[in-house]
Design a protein around this motif. Sequence first.
Motif, PDB file in Angstrom:
ATOM      1  N   MET A   1      27.698  41.826  51.244  1.00 38.02           N
ATOM      2  CA  MET A   1      27.761  41.679  49.795  1.00 38.02           C
ATOM      3  C   MET A   1      29.172  41.984  49.287  1.00 38.02           C
ATOM      4  N   PHE A   2      29.553  41.392  48.192  1.00 38.07           N
ATOM      5  CA  PHE A   2      30.816  41.641  47.514  1.00 38.07           C
ATOM      6  C   PHE A   2      31.999  41.234  48.406  1.00 38.07           C
ATOM      7  N   ARG A   3      32.472  40.025  48.242  1.00 42.48           N
ATOM      8  CA  ARG A   3      33.595  39.517  49.043  1.00 42.48           C
ATOM      9  C   ARG A   3      34.547  38.753  48.133  1.00 42.48           C
ATOM     10  N   GLU A   4      35.829  39.063  48.244  1.00 43.95           N
ATOM     11  CA  GLU A   4      36.861  38.358  47.465  1.00 43.95           C
ATOM     12  C   GLU A   4      36.527  38.383  45.973  1.00 43.95           C
ATOM     13  N   MET A   5      36.239  39.585  45.444  1.00 48.67           N
ATOM     14  CA  MET A   5      35.862  39.729  44.043  1.00 48.67           C
ATOM     15  C   MET A   5      36.838  40.658  43.320  1.00 48.67           C
ATOM     16  N   SER A   6      36.798  40.620  41.987  1.00 46.09           N
ATOM     17  CA  SER A   6      37.609  41.522  41.183  1.00 46.09           C
ATOM     18  C   SER A   6      36.814  41.995  39.973  1.00 46.09           C
ATOM     19  N   ASP A   7      37.206  43.174  39.479  1.00 46.55           N
ATOM     20  CA  ASP A   7      36.605  43.736  38.269  1.00 46.55           C
ATOM     21  C   ASP A   7      35.096  43.934  38.435  1.00 46.55           C
ATOM     22  N   ILE A   8      34.768  44.931  39.253  1.00 46.04           N
ATOM     23  CA  ILE A   8      33.378  45.249  39.588  1.00 46.04           C
ATOM     24  C   ILE A   8      33.054  46.650  39.081  1.00 46.04           C
ATOM     25  N   GLU A   9      31.932  46.798  38.395  1.00 42.16           N
ATOM     26  CA  GLU A   9      31.426  48.105  37.984  1.00 42.16           C
ATOM     27  C   GLU A   9      30.039  48.307  38.593  1.00 42.16           C
ATOM     28  N   ILE A  10      29.881  49.427  39.288  1.00 43.73           N
ATOM     29  CA  ILE A  10      28.642  49.725  40.005  1.00 43.73           C
ATOM     30  C   ILE A  10      28.115  51.075  39.531  1.00 43.73           C
ATOM     31  N   GLU A  11      26.823  51.148  39.236  1.00 42.98           N
ATOM     32  CA  GLU A  11      26.220  52.429  38.872  1.00 42.98           C
ATOM     33  C   GLU A  11      24.792  52.503  39.398  1.00 42.98           C
ATOM     34  N   ASN A  12      24.508  53.569  40.132  1.00 40.45           N
ATOM     35  CA  ASN A  12      23.174  53.822  40.674  1.00 40.45           C
ATOM     36  C   ASN A  12      22.667  52.625  41.487  1.00 40.45           C
ATOM     37  N   VAL A  13      23.396  52.322  42.543  1.00 43.14           N
ATOM     38  CA  VAL A  13      23.070  51.196  43.421  1.00 43.14           C
ATOM     39  C   VAL A  13      22.905  51.719  44.844  1.00 43.14           C
ATOM     40  N   GLU A  14      21.912  51.170  45.558  1.00 41.79           N
ATOM     41  CA  GLU A  14      21.673  51.520  46.954  1.00 41.79           C
ATOM     42  C   GLU A  14      21.762  50.261  47.798  1.00 41.79           C
ATOM     43  N   ILE A  15      22.618  50.317  48.839  1.00 39.12           N
ATOM     44  CA  ILE A  15      22.783  49.187  49.752  1.00 39.12           C
ATOM     45  C   ILE A  15      22.301  49.637  51.123  1.00 39.12           C
ATOM     46  N   ASN A  16      21.242  49.023  51.609  1.00 36.74           N
ATOM     47  CA  ASN A  16      20.585  49.480  52.837  1.00 36.74           C
ATOM     48  C   ASN A  16      21.023  48.738  54.092  1.00 36.74           C
ATOM     49  N   ASP A  17      21.902  47.763  53.951  1.00 33.52           N
ATOM     50  CA  ASP A  17      22.587  47.162  55.093  1.00 33.52           C
ATOM     51  C   ASP A  17      24.020  46.916  54.639  1.00 33.52           C
ATOM     52  N   ALA A  18      24.837  47.951  54.764  1.00 36.34           N
ATOM     53  CA  ALA A  18      26.181  47.909  54.192  1.00 36.34           C
ATOM     54  C   ALA A  18      27.194  47.261  55.124  1.00 36.34           C
ATOM     55  N   ASP A  19      26.759  46.300  55.919  1.00 34.68           N
ATOM     56  CA  ASP A  19      27.655  45.620  56.836  1.00 34.68           C
ATOM     57  C   ASP A  19      28.624  44.735  56.055  1.00 34.68           C
ATOM     58  N   GLU A  20      29.908  45.032  56.184  1.00 37.20           N
ATOM     59  CA  GLU A  20      30.978  44.219  55.607  1.00 37.20           C
ATOM     60  C   GLU A  20      30.843  44.045  54.096  1.00 37.20           C
ATOM     61  N   VAL A  21      30.473  45.106  53.401  1.00 35.89           N
ATOM     62  CA  VAL A  21      30.404  45.033  51.938  1.00 35.89           C
ATOM     63  C   VAL A  21      31.763  45.391  51.329  1.00 35.89           C
TER      64      VAL A  21
ATOM     65  N   TRP B   1      34.555  43.559  50.769  1.00 33.80           N
ATOM     66  CA  TRP B   1      35.736  43.110  51.509  1.00 33.80           C
ATOM     67  C   TRP B   1      36.687  42.365  50.583  1.00 33.80           C
ATOM     68  N   ARG B   2      37.950  42.750  50.655  1.00 36.32           N
ATOM     69  CA  ARG B   2      39.008  42.092  49.882  1.00 36.32           C
ATOM     70  C   ARG B   2      38.658  42.006  48.395  1.00 36.32           C
ATOM     71  N   CYS B   3      38.183  43.123  47.864  1.00 39.82           N
ATOM     72  CA  CYS B   3      37.872  43.203  46.442  1.00 39.82           C
ATOM     73  C   CYS B   3      38.941  44.044  45.731  1.00 39.82           C
ATOM     74  N   ARG B   4      39.065  43.828  44.438  1.00 38.90           N
ATOM     75  CA  ARG B   4      40.087  44.508  43.652  1.00 38.90           C
ATOM     76  C   ARG B   4      39.489  45.026  42.351  1.00 38.90           C
ATOM     77  N   ASN B   5      39.939  46.198  41.957  1.00 30.05           N
ATOM     78  CA  ASN B   5      39.523  46.827  40.706  1.00 30.05           C
ATOM     79  C   ASN B   5      38.011  47.089  40.717  1.00 30.05           C
ATOM     80  N   ILE B   6      37.625  48.094  41.497  1.00 29.24           N
ATOM     81  CA  ILE B   6      36.222  48.484  41.655  1.00 29.24           C
ATOM     82  C   ILE B   6      36.033  49.873  41.050  1.00 29.24           C
ATOM     83  N   ARG B   7      35.036  50.025  40.209  1.00 29.26           N
ATOM     84  CA  ARG B   7      34.656  51.332  39.652  1.00 29.26           C
ATOM     85  C   ARG B   7      33.203  51.607  40.036  1.00 29.26           C
TER      86      ARG B   7
END
Length: 288
Positions: free
Chosen positions: A93-113, A115-121
Motif C-alpha cells: 500500500m502507498f506507493r509514489e504518493m505525496s501529502d498523506i495524513e494517517i490517523e488510527n490505522v492498522e496495516i496487517n501486511d505491511a510488506d513494502e508500504v 515506498w517513495r512517498c513524500r510529506n507523510i503525517r
Amino acid sequence: MELIKNTEFGGERPLFASHNLHLDHVIIRAGESAIKECSNIRATNCRFEGNYPFWHVHGFSIENCFFDVGGRSALWYSDHLVMKDTRIDAPKMFREMSDIEIENVEINDADEVFWRCRNIRIKDLKLHGGTYPFMFSNEIYVDGLESDSKYVFQYVKNAEIHHARITTKDAFWEVENVTIYDSELNGEYLGWHSRNLRLVNCHITGEQPLCYAHNLVLENCTFGPECDRAFEYSSVQATIRGAIGGVKNPLSGCITAESYGEIILDEHIKEPASCELKLWDGQTCFDD
C-alpha cells in the motif's frame, strides 16, 4: 458531491474518471482499478476487495473502511489523502504518493508500504509483518507507531518520530536527517550508515547498534545488556544513562555512560580514532 450508498461494484474500472463522489457503505468486489483517475472522492464505511482501487487519485479521504487481502496495491500514484480509523489486510500500500495524513490505522501486511512517498503525517499507526516499510520516503512526521515489520525506515530522509515502539532488524539504515524521540527500538544493527541520526530519550536493544554512522547524536538514551560492539567506525556524541554492554572502535566524538562492558580499541580502529569515552561525573559530552 454525489452520494452513492449501499451498493457494490466489480469488474474493470467501474468508476473510472469520476469526480466529486461520496461512497458510503459501498463494496468494491473482485476486479481492477475501480476508482482510477479520479478526484475529490470520499469513502466512508466501505470495503475494498479488488486490486488497485485508488490509482492516480487527487484529493480523497478514506474513513472507517476495510481493505481485504485482495485489495492489494490499493493506493499508488495519488496525492492529498486523509485516512482515518481504517484496517488494511493487503500488502504493498502507498506507493509514489505525496501529502498523506494517517490517523488510527492498522496495516496487517505491511510488506513494502509507503515506498517513495513524500510529506507523510502519521498519528497512531500499527504495522504488522512484511518488509521494508517507508523505503525511500521523505518528509515524514510520526506521533505514535507500533511496528514489528522487518527493515523499517531504510533510505529515509527528513523524518521526525515520536512515541514509537519498533521491533525489527536493520532499521534506519542509510537514513539522513532523522530524529527519534521517546521511543523503544528493538533489533539488531540499528542505524548503520546513517547521516545526522539523532535519538532523544530512547531505549535501544539488540546487537551491534549504530555502526558506520556519521554525525550521530544520542541524548539521555538507555541500552539493553545485549547491545555490544556499538558505534564501530561512527562519529558520535552520546549521553547514555546506565550501562552499555560494549563499544568497538568508534571513529570520533565523545560517549558518556555510567558504565561500560567490553571496550575494543584495536589495530583496526580508523583515523582519527579520537573518540573520548567518559564516565558520568556531572559533565557530559554536550557540556564541553
